[in-house]
Write an enzyme that holds these catalytic residues in place. Sequence first.
Site, PDB file in Angstrom:
ATOM      1  N   HIS A  63      12.512  45.043 -27.038  1.00  0.00           N
ATOM      2  CA  HIS A  63      11.849  44.533 -25.833  1.00  0.00           C
ATOM      3  C   HIS A  63      10.617  45.380 -25.548  1.00  0.00           C
ATOM      4  O   HIS A  63      10.448  46.470 -26.109  1.00  0.00           O
ATOM      5  CB  HIS A  63      12.809  44.541 -24.643  1.00  0.00           C
ATOM      6  N   HIS A  65       9.375  47.401 -23.112  1.00  0.00           N
ATOM      7  CA  HIS A  65       9.253  48.528 -22.196  1.00  0.00           C
ATOM      8  C   HIS A  65       8.684  49.684 -23.009  1.00  0.00           C
ATOM      9  O   HIS A  65       8.962  49.815 -24.214  1.00  0.00           O
ATOM     10  CB  HIS A  65      10.601  48.893 -21.581  1.00  0.00           C
ATOM     11  N   ASP A  67       9.116  52.867 -23.478  1.00  0.00           N
ATOM     12  CA  ASP A  67       9.890  53.824 -24.263  1.00  0.00           C
ATOM     13  C   ASP A  67      10.441  53.215 -25.545  1.00  0.00           C
ATOM     14  O   ASP A  67      10.985  53.920 -26.393  1.00  0.00           O
ATOM     15  CB  ASP A  67      11.025  54.435 -23.420  1.00  0.00           C
ATOM     16  N   HIS A  68      10.282  51.901 -25.709  1.00  0.00           N
ATOM     17  CA  HIS A  68      10.749  51.224 -26.918  1.00  0.00           C
ATOM     18  C   HIS A  68       9.615  50.650 -27.758  1.00  0.00           C
ATOM     19  O   HIS A  68       9.874  50.133 -28.849  1.00  0.00           O
ATOM     20  CB  HIS A  68      11.707  50.092 -26.551  1.00  0.00           C
ATOM     21  N   HIS A 141      18.730  42.100 -19.709  1.00  0.00           N
ATOM     22  CA  HIS A 141      17.868  43.173 -19.225  1.00  0.00           C
ATOM     23  C   HIS A 141      16.802  42.536 -18.334  1.00  0.00           C
ATOM     24  O   HIS A 141      16.557  41.330 -18.446  1.00  0.00           O
ATOM     25  CB  HIS A 141      17.249  43.914 -20.419  1.00  0.00           C
ATOM     26  N   ASP A 204      18.594  48.340 -24.489  1.00  0.00           N
ATOM     27  CA  ASP A 204      18.723  48.131 -23.043  1.00  0.00           C
ATOM     28  C   ASP A 204      19.372  46.800 -22.667  1.00  0.00           C
ATOM     29  O   ASP A 204      18.798  45.726 -22.889  1.00  0.00           O
ATOM     30  CB  ASP A 204      17.351  48.234 -22.399  1.00  0.00           C
ATOM     31  N   HIS A 262      19.876  56.855 -26.126  1.00  0.00           N
ATOM     32  CA  HIS A 262      19.095  56.366 -24.978  1.00  0.00           C
ATOM     33  C   HIS A 262      19.650  56.952 -23.681  1.00  0.00           C
ATOM     34  O   HIS A 262      20.120  56.246 -22.801  1.00  0.00           O
ATOM     35  CB  HIS A 262      19.120  54.830 -24.941  1.00  0.00           C
TER      36      HIS A 262
END
Length: 303
Positions: A63, A65, A67-68, A141, A204, A262
């Site tokens: 996805h 976001h 941090d990914h 999510h 997530d 995570h």
Amino acid sequence: MSVRELVVLGTASQVPTRHRNHNGYLLRWDGEGLLFDPGEGTQRQMLRAGVSAHDINRICVTHFHGDHSLGVAGVIQRINLDQVPHPVSAHYPKSGQRFFDRLRYATAYRETVKLKEVPVSADGVVASTAGYTLYAHKLSHPVESYGYRLVEPDGRRMLSERLAAHGIKGPDVGRLQRDGVLDGVTLDEVSEVRRGQRFAFVMDTRLCDGVYTLAEGCDMLVIESTFLDEDGQLAAEHGHLTAGQAGMVAQEAGVRHLVLTHFSQRYTDAAAEFERQARAAAGFDGEVTVARDLSRIPVPKRS
């Protein structure tokens, strides 16, 4: 010699810490490398872990976001700078196409490598090779998120004592494997099914059907456990799992090796507690690894 292992590049959640970089995970699967969720700093973590751009065949983003996915720009540019000799495929939620486009062309660089975009818009097969099939399943999510599941085809294990009993040896073994029958002896009579290995990557998400579908029967499950169980309300509000929920999924899905990752920055030294809660929730008795940056975790040998 084939290698199947997970190289952990980062294990933090939204905020990195002194000891945990943003996400990044390279699955070495025989001669291929699948890079999952390259967060900010992935290039440097690759250097520290001894991972080359040449090791990457697929980039799989769950996805969009930061941090990914913020490391996607640097990884793609590094692949081109190093002139990787093979094409690279990129899988990501189709709904985030605009984000991928921005990351792919965040700055100017010379494109030298064919990057094949394969966006994901529904559950099902996203790639298939002779060695594995890669599936995606939707998770729960605040933004659209997909987990990935790699499945090796089942094979056959030849049983030497049964071959000997039928007098089959030498080149005749290969003929039997190829044709399925030799002089009235069938392949089923002298062999048994060798179950293909299975790997899943779940980031997530809240608990949902997709989590269990991805985890079912896996030899290795890499799964987020952002919070400890006492912060379960926070986990639900923000679309995440707790350590206990991750352990429950592993137990119910028949997972052999559970890899927790995570982690929220609120926990500074709680590795033992993450493992304890993962085991305690449903009595999970398989192998548990609380992931650390730069660790290498072998996929379990066939049972």
